[in-house]
Design a protein around this motif. Structure first.
Motif, mmCIF file in Angstrom:
data_model
loop_
_atom_site.group_PDB
_atom_site.id
_atom_site.type_symbol
_atom_site.label_atom_id
_atom_site.label_comp_id
_atom_site.label_asym_id
_atom_site.label_seq_id
_atom_site.Cartn_x
_atom_site.Cartn_y
_atom_site.Cartn_z
ATOM 1 N N THR A 153 0.837 -1.207 0.000
ATOM 2 C CA THR A 153 0.000 0.000 0.000
ATOM 3 C C THR A 153 0.868 1.251 0.000
ATOM 4 O O THR A 153 0.574 2.234 -0.700
ATOM 5 C CB THR A 153 -0.931 -0.009 1.223
ATOM 6 O OG1 THR A 153 -1.752 -1.181 1.190
ATOM 7 C CG2 THR A 153 -1.821 1.225 1.231
ATOM 8 N N GLU A 154 1.954 1.232 0.769
ATOM 9 C CA GLU A 154 2.880 2.370 0.767
ATOM 10 C C GLU A 154 3.544 2.529 -0.598
ATOM 11 O O GLU A 154 3.777 3.651 -1.060
ATOM 12 C CB GLU A 154 3.931 2.194 1.858
ATOM 13 C CG GLU A 154 3.397 2.339 3.276
ATOM 14 C CD GLU A 154 4.514 2.427 4.298
ATOM 15 O OE1 GLU A 154 5.457 3.220 4.072
ATOM 16 O OE2 GLU A 154 4.452 1.709 5.313
ATOM 17 N N GLU A 156 2.178 1.772 -3.426
ATOM 18 C CA GLU A 156 1.142 2.341 -4.284
ATOM 19 C C GLU A 156 1.009 3.839 -4.050
ATOM 20 O O GLU A 156 0.924 4.630 -5.003
ATOM 21 C CB GLU A 156 -0.178 1.627 -4.002
ATOM 22 C CG GLU A 156 -1.328 2.038 -4.892
ATOM 23 C CD GLU A 156 -2.546 1.174 -4.624
ATOM 24 O OE1 GLU A 156 -2.600 0.054 -5.160
ATOM 25 O OE2 GLU A 156 -3.426 1.618 -3.852
ATOM 26 N N GLN A 157 1.016 4.245 -2.795
ATOM 27 C CA GLN A 157 0.892 5.663 -2.472
ATOM 28 C C GLN A 157 2.098 6.464 -2.948
ATOM 29 O O GLN A 157 1.972 7.645 -3.292
ATOM 30 C CB GLN A 157 0.707 5.825 -0.964
ATOM 31 C CG GLN A 157 -0.607 5.252 -0.443
ATOM 32 C CD GLN A 157 -0.673 5.210 1.070
ATOM 33 O OE1 GLN A 157 0.335 5.411 1.759
ATOM 34 N NE2 GLN A 157 -1.859 4.948 1.608
ATOM 35 N N ALA A 186 -7.762 -6.855 1.183
ATOM 36 C CA ALA A 186 -6.935 -5.656 1.059
ATOM 37 C C ALA A 186 -5.965 -5.784 -0.108
ATOM 38 O O ALA A 186 -5.701 -4.810 -0.824
ATOM 39 C CB ALA A 186 -6.177 -5.412 2.360
ATOM 40 N N GLU A 189 -7.694 -5.126 -3.367
ATOM 41 C CA GLU A 189 -8.021 -3.722 -3.597
ATOM 42 C C GLU A 189 -6.826 -2.894 -4.048
ATOM 43 O O GLU A 189 -6.986 -1.726 -4.425
ATOM 44 C CB GLU A 189 -8.605 -3.125 -2.313
ATOM 45 C CG GLU A 189 -9.951 -3.732 -1.919
ATOM 46 C CD GLU A 189 -10.423 -3.259 -0.560
ATOM 47 O OE1 GLU A 189 -9.694 -2.439 0.060
ATOM 48 O OE2 GLU A 189 -11.491 -3.706 -0.110
ATOM 49 N N LEU A 190 -5.639 -3.475 -4.012
ATOM 50 C CA LEU A 190 -4.465 -2.743 -4.478
ATOM 51 C C LEU A 190 -4.597 -2.426 -5.963
ATOM 52 O O LEU A 190 -5.074 -3.245 -6.750
ATOM 53 C CB LEU A 190 -3.196 -3.575 -4.247
ATOM 54 C CG LEU A 190 -2.742 -3.784 -2.800
ATOM 55 C CD1 LEU A 190 -1.632 -4.829 -2.744
ATOM 56 C CD2 LEU A 190 -2.261 -2.470 -2.192
ATOM 57 N N GLY A 195 -1.111 -6.648 -7.509
ATOM 58 C CA GLY A 195 -2.138 -6.915 -6.515
ATOM 59 C C GLY A 195 -2.850 -8.245 -6.682
ATOM 60 O O GLY A 195 -2.938 -9.037 -5.724
#
Length: 474
Positions: A153-154, A156-157, A186, A189-190, A195
């Motif tokens: 997630t990091e 992706e951000q 989760a 959802e990436l 993902g």
């Protein structure tokens, strides 16, 4: 430095990273958490202040000029990363992983080298990523699937893409059964292209366990020879079946997925790949790791103690979270009969570690030891001395008793070529001591007949003592 949080969290400055790098490279590469934390810290700090990090690491690089390399494989990988971080930035496309599969025994080493090489390429190009995905703060190398999804997630951000080798190593460290449904959701959802693959992997519970085959080297044991490093006995090795999904991983990983045939010879060198980090590369699959490195462990017993690598490999193998089967127990068996003192001590520690975790199959280990002794591969006095050392540790008698009980029947059986049984008195004495200490009851084939012999030979006395203990009321 506190490595529990991983990465740069435990380092207050680039100078702290440099000090840790100097210590680990000058040693054996450090423990798994130390090694992983240093790799991650270099990557994180390179993205924040590359100049300060390069300046701090320069003295470490100067300690190893030109072709000079540390002896330990993990230390060599760390040195390559430090040299890349201290060198100039040369922007360009990502470098393809160098891959040359010259030996089927190098499969785990190829994975470790591919990830380190990918980190070096990232540093040379000046690419910035939030952290390394596969960083583990566990001694056995396992990675929590939830932590992996949080790191992705990091990524992706930050608009970053995972390195193929780093992600591949991270996935191999996630296992032990399907991840929690919320973690899988989760991952689904990436928005990263990786993902769906990560979600499918976590949903399936990671890499499946391979089929295992136990194989003995063909032919009869060789006659004794005075030639240096000549082997007398025959080895027992373990093969693994082919595993699905190799196409999703970088090419250096493919050898892990191939069928491993242990009796196929190769002109490989012992490349010091017998290290604790090898076990941490596949913490849920110690059988794969042990089977590939079994020849190196066996060399410590039947080649005058030859064989590069660290004896810490066996305790690390025992710490693995995956199932311990024939390959792991064979590795411990060879270690118990090893010639170097450090290798035997490591095997004793591994035996205790397996027992403490409820993963020791005493009957399997005892059967392996008996077969290897009868083949002439291991020396019974050496094995017995190692088992005695293990039994003297707290709780050791309960761990050693099933091993001795499983080894005795084969060792007490009449030789196939005829002739009298020649029981080993120290092993009988050890079995009697362990049985008394842990309150064992029952029978051991061959012991009753030996105990019933007339006379007072030492072997008969010890057999009677063991028989009396086993026959006592519960």
């Amino acid at each position: 430095m506190d490595v529990r949080g991983g990465g740069a969290v435990g380092y207050r400055s680039a100078e702290a990273v440099a000090r840790a790098a100097g210590e680990l490279i000058g040693g054996d590469g450090g423990s798994v958490p130390e090694y992983e934390a240093l790799l991650d810290a270099v990557v994180r700090l390179a993205g924040r202040d590359r100049g300060a990090l390069a300046a701090a690491l320069q003295p470490v690089v100067e300690q190893w000029p030109g072709p000079y390399q540390p002896q330990a494989a993990a230390a060599r990988r760390l040195l390559a990363v430090v040299r890349s971080a201290a060198g100039p930035v040369e922007p360009g496309p990502a470098e393809a992983s160098r891959w040359l599969e010259t030996c089927q025994h190098e499969a785990v080493d190829l994975v470790l080298a591919a990830r380190a090489g990918e980190v070096c390429s990232l540093l040379r190009r000046g690419a910035v990523v939030p952290m390394l995905l596969a960083t583990s703060d566990s001694a056995d190398g396992t990675l929590d699937p939830r932590e992996l999804v949080m790191r992705l997630t990091e990524y992706e951000q930050a608009g970053a893409r995972p390195g193929p080798a780093d992600l591949g190593q991270a996935l191999l460290r996630c296992g032990g059964g399907p991840a929690d449904p919320d973690v899988v959701s989760a991952a689904e959802e990436l928005e990263l292209p990786e993902g769906p693959r990560v979600a499918a992997w976590l949903r399936a519970g990671g890499l499946p366990q391979p089929e295992l085959t136990v194989e003995r080297e063909p032919g009869e044991p060789e006659p004794p020879s005075r030639r240096r490093r000549a082997r007398v006995g025959r080895r027992i090795l373990v093969g693994t079946g082919e595993l699905p999904g190799r196409g999703d991983f970088p090419r250096p990983f493919w050898s892990l997925f191939r069928r491993f045939e242990p009796l196929i010879g190769c002109n490989h060198l012992l490349l010091r790949s017998r290290e604790r980090h090898a076990a941490a590369a596949l913490p849920w699959h110690p059988e794969i790791v042990a089977s590939r490195l079994l020849t190196q462990v066996a060399a410590t017993a039947d080649q005058n103690g030859a064989g590069d690598g660290s004896p810490d490999f066996l305790p690390a193998l025992a710490r693995s979270s995956g199932p311990a089967g024939p390959a792991v127990h064979l590795a411990v068996a060879y270690g118990l009969g090893a010639r170097p003192d450090a290798a035997r001590a490591a095997a004793v520690e591994a035996l205790a570690g397996l027992a403490a975790r409820g993963r020791l199959d005493g009957a399997l280990l005892g059967a392996h030891l008996a077969r290897l002794v009868l083949l002439g591969t291991l020396k019974l006095p050496v094995v017995t001395a190692s088992l005695r050392e293990a039994a003297e540790a707290p709780g050791g008698a309960a761990a050693v008793w099933p091993v001795a009980a499983a080894a005795l029947p084969e060792l007490l059986a009449p030789p196939a070529a005829g002739g009298p049984v020649r029981p080993h008195v120290p092993l009988l004495a050890l079995a009697a001591d362990c049985a008394a200490a842990c309150g064992a009851r029952g029978t051991v084939p061959g012991v009753d007949a030996l105990a019933a012999r007339p006379g007072s030979a030492p072997s008969t006395r010890e057999a009677r003592r063991l028989h009396t203990t086993l026959a006592a009321p519960a």
